[in-house]
Design a protein around this motif. Structure first.
Motif, PDB file in Angstrom:
ATOM      1  N   GLN A  94       0.895  -1.055  -0.145  1.00 12.58           N
ATOM      2  CA  GLN A  94      -0.091  -0.023   0.028  1.00 12.58           C
ATOM      3  C   GLN A  94       1.043   1.333   0.114  1.00 12.58           C
ATOM      4  OE1 GLN A  94      -2.557   0.264   3.367  1.00 12.58           O
ATOM      5  NE2 GLN A  94      -3.677   2.065   2.620  1.00 12.58           N
TER       6      GLN A  94
ATOM      7  N   ARG B  80       1.562   4.907   0.924  1.00 12.50           N
ATOM      8  CA  ARG B  80       0.911   5.814   1.875  1.00 12.50           C
ATOM      9  C   ARG B  80       0.999   7.373   1.261  1.00 12.50           C
ATOM     10  NH1 ARG B  80       3.973   2.041   4.273  1.00 12.50           N
ATOM     11  NH2 ARG B  80       3.049   0.763   6.076  1.00 12.50           N
TER      12      ARG B  80
ATOM     13  N   MET C 200       7.559   4.709   3.060  1.00 10.40           N
ATOM     14  CA  MET C 200       7.042   3.710   2.081  1.00 10.40           C
ATOM     15  C   MET C 200       7.650   2.638   2.401  1.00 10.40           C
ATOM     16  SD  MET C 200       6.937   6.007  -1.493  1.00 10.40           S
ATOM     17  CE  MET C 200       5.945   4.906  -2.431  1.00 10.40           C
TER      18      MET C 200
END
Length: 67
Positions: free
Chosen positions: A2, A4, A65
């Motif tokens: 995912q 961010r 990340m």
């Protein structure tokens, strides 16, 4: 994985801070070389500070990340 948004924002801020600092320095030196010649120490400190802030923002964004 995912992505961010805050991490991407930090990376973009870092890129813009470094790019803006370098462009601003180039413009200031071209426009007022006498002022820069007399105040080069304080000018260099400010330039280094903004480059460090940009580098820290990029490093922080990349670290966020990856985590």
């Amino acid at each position: 994985m995912q992505v961010r948004p805050l991490a991407i924002g930090a990376i973009l801020f870092g890129i813009l801070a470094i790019g803006g600092t370098l462009d601003g320095a180039r413009r200031k030196i071209a426009a007022q070389p006498d002022w820069v010649a007399f105040n080069w120490k304080s000018y260099l400190r400010g330039l280094a500070a903004w480059l460090a802030i940009g580098a820290l923002a990029i490093a922080g964004g990349i670290a966020a990340m990856l985590l």
